[in-house]
Design a protein around this motif. Sequence first.
Motif, short mmCIF file in Angstrom:
data_model
loop_
_atom_site.label_atom_id
_atom_site.label_comp_id
_atom_site.label_asym_id
_atom_site.label_seq_id
_atom_site.Cartn_x
_atom_site.Cartn_y
_atom_site.Cartn_z
N PRO A 77 0.81 -1.23 0.00
CA PRO A 77 0.00 0.00 0.00
C PRO A 77 0.83 1.27 0.00
CG PRO A 77 -0.11 -1.12 2.14
CD PRO A 77 0.58 -2.05 1.20
N TRP A 78 2.07 1.19 0.49
CA TRP A 78 2.96 2.34 0.47
C TRP A 78 4.39 1.85 0.41
CZ3 TRP A 78 -0.81 2.10 4.47
CH2 TRP A 78 -0.43 1.29 5.54
N LEU A 79 5.26 2.70 -0.12
CA LEU A 79 6.69 2.41 -0.19
C LEU A 79 7.45 3.51 0.53
CD1 LEU A 79 7.08 1.28 -3.93
CD2 LEU A 79 6.81 -0.16 -1.90
N PRO A 80 8.62 3.20 1.06
CA PRO A 80 9.41 4.24 1.74
C PRO A 80 9.96 5.26 0.75
CG PRO A 80 10.62 2.18 1.65
CD PRO A 80 9.25 1.87 1.14
N PRO A 81 10.52 6.36 1.26
CA PRO A 81 11.07 7.39 0.35
C PRO A 81 12.12 6.84 -0.61
CG PRO A 81 10.89 8.23 2.60
CD PRO A 81 10.57 6.77 2.68
N VAL A 82 12.93 5.90 -0.14
CA VAL A 82 13.90 5.22 -1.01
C VAL A 82 13.49 3.76 -1.09
CG1 VAL A 82 16.30 4.53 -1.34
CG2 VAL A 82 15.76 6.81 -0.42
N ALA A 83 13.11 3.31 -2.28
CA ALA A 83 12.69 1.92 -2.48
C ALA A 83 13.43 1.37 -3.70
CB ALA A 83 11.18 1.83 -2.68
N VAL A 84 14.15 0.28 -3.49
CA VAL A 84 14.98 -0.32 -4.53
C VAL A 84 14.66 -1.80 -4.61
CG1 VAL A 84 17.35 -0.69 -5.35
CG2 VAL A 84 16.80 1.35 -4.01
N ALA A 85 14.74 -2.37 -5.80
CA ALA A 85 14.57 -3.81 -5.98
C ALA A 85 15.65 -4.31 -6.92
CB ALA A 85 13.19 -4.13 -6.55
N THR A 86 16.08 -5.57 -6.71
CA THR A 86 17.03 -6.20 -7.64
C THR A 86 16.37 -7.40 -8.30
OG1 THR A 86 17.99 -7.72 -5.99
CG2 THR A 86 19.00 -5.54 -6.21
N GLU A 87 16.81 -7.68 -9.53
CA GLU A 87 16.36 -8.86 -10.26
C GLU A 87 17.41 -9.19 -11.32
OE1 GLU A 87 14.66 -12.13 -11.65
OE2 GLU A 87 14.10 -11.11 -9.79
N GLY A 88 17.60 -10.48 -11.57
CA GLY A 88 18.64 -10.89 -12.50
C GLY A 88 18.16 -11.47 -13.81
N TRP A 89 16.91 -11.95 -13.87
CA TRP A 89 16.42 -12.60 -15.09
C TRP A 89 15.77 -11.55 -15.99
CZ3 TRP A 89 11.45 -15.55 -16.29
CH2 TRP A 89 11.65 -16.39 -17.40
N PRO A 90 16.26 -11.36 -17.22
CA PRO A 90 15.78 -10.26 -18.07
C PRO A 90 14.26 -10.16 -18.23
CG PRO A 90 17.79 -11.15 -18.99
CD PRO A 90 17.42 -12.05 -17.83
N PRO A 91 13.53 -11.26 -18.49
CA PRO A 91 12.07 -11.08 -18.62
C PRO A 91 11.42 -10.55 -17.35
CG PRO A 91 12.75 -13.16 -19.58
CD PRO A 91 13.94 -12.63 -18.85
N ASN A 92 11.88 -11.05 -16.19
CA ASN A 92 11.35 -10.53 -14.93
C ASN A 92 11.77 -9.08 -14.71
OD1 ASN A 92 9.95 -12.78 -14.15
ND2 ASN A 92 11.47 -13.49 -12.66
N LEU A 93 12.99 -8.75 -15.10
CA LEU A 93 13.51 -7.39 -14.93
C LEU A 93 12.63 -6.38 -15.66
CD1 LEU A 93 15.96 -5.86 -13.67
CD2 LEU A 93 17.07 -6.12 -15.90
N ALA A 94 12.25 -6.71 -16.89
CA ALA A 94 11.40 -5.82 -17.67
C ALA A 94 10.03 -5.66 -17.01
CB ALA A 94 11.26 -6.34 -19.09
N LYS A 95 9.47 -6.77 -16.53
CA LYS A 95 8.15 -6.69 -15.90
C LYS A 95 8.22 -5.91 -14.59
CE LYS A 95 4.18 -9.50 -14.68
NZ LYS A 95 3.58 -10.85 -14.65
N ALA A 96 9.27 -6.14 -13.79
CA ALA A 96 9.40 -5.42 -12.53
C ALA A 96 9.56 -3.92 -12.77
CB ALA A 96 10.60 -5.97 -11.75
N THR A 97 10.34 -3.57 -13.77
CA THR A 97 10.52 -2.15 -14.09
C THR A 97 9.19 -1.49 -14.44
OG1 THR A 97 12.77 -2.57 -14.87
CG2 THR A 97 11.72 -0.54 -15.62
N ALA A 98 8.39 -2.17 -15.27
CA ALA A 98 7.10 -1.61 -15.67
C ALA A 98 6.15 -1.45 -14.48
CB ALA A 98 6.46 -2.50 -16.74
N LEU A 99 6.21 -2.39 -13.53
CA LEU A 99 5.33 -2.32 -12.37
C LEU A 99 5.79 -1.33 -11.32
CD1 LEU A 99 4.36 -6.05 -11.57
CD2 LEU A 99 2.82 -4.20 -12.24
#
Length: 262
Positions: A77-99
């Motif tokens: 429902p909310w994210l902190p002022p600095v929110a970072v995520a990591t991912e290594g698999w390219p298809p997931n990376l693209a989807k995570a970026t879009a979301l």
Amino acid sequence: MSTSPHGAPTGRRTFDALVTEAEAAPTEGWDFSWFEGRATEARPSWGYARAMGERLGRASASLDVQTGGGEVLAAAPWLPPVAVATEGWPPNLAKATALLHPRGAVVVASAQDAPLPFADGAFDLVTSRHPVFPDFDEIARVLRPGGTYFAQHVGPRSVFELVEYFLGEQPQDVRDARDPEGERAAAEAAGLEVVSLRAERLRMEFFDVGAVVHFLRKVVWIVPGFTVDAHRERLRELHERIQADGPFVAHSTRHLFDARRR
């Protein structure tokens, strides 16, 4: 009787039709809506996504490790002022970026076995849902003193009914991998104090062979290198078994880590 996404009862569809449909289904991300009516899995009692969202609401800088398609983090429902995520698999990376970009979160490409590309003490909260490998040394390094690692891990012998159906009986070291007490020891050796560690075993049911195929294509570490061609005969036998006896029953294992950086 369960129904397929096309409306036909799965119990009446042929082996080839079920397998062809499952092979064509996309596997990127951690959206499991394709399984509706095809498979079920009980959820842990602790409600990881809700509890993670509460932790995020109290954090100032968070890191979600191996975020997959970013679905769990994006649902917070909310994210902190600095929110970072990591991912290594390219298809997931693209989807995570879009979301996640619309939520203001930064998504960083990082292989699951590589050091985390962040400074020491950069975050007060590190989260992860089903990491392939929790690198406790790196998690402790990027946490500030007093910071929290809050994660749901896959436990030992998870879905082993499927593993051993396709691969045969596994050696003891494989059966004991991901043991929560072993992970507790590794976390403590890295400088984390384990505040709470809970484990549960959860029932799964697969109502047709297509659900099994899609699951093994999506969760690739269950039967490493799985392909339909390599396992066609066992899949056909499984289809006939489900037709005759009902759902294939397996059990997942999960444990909840709540640890603090000393």
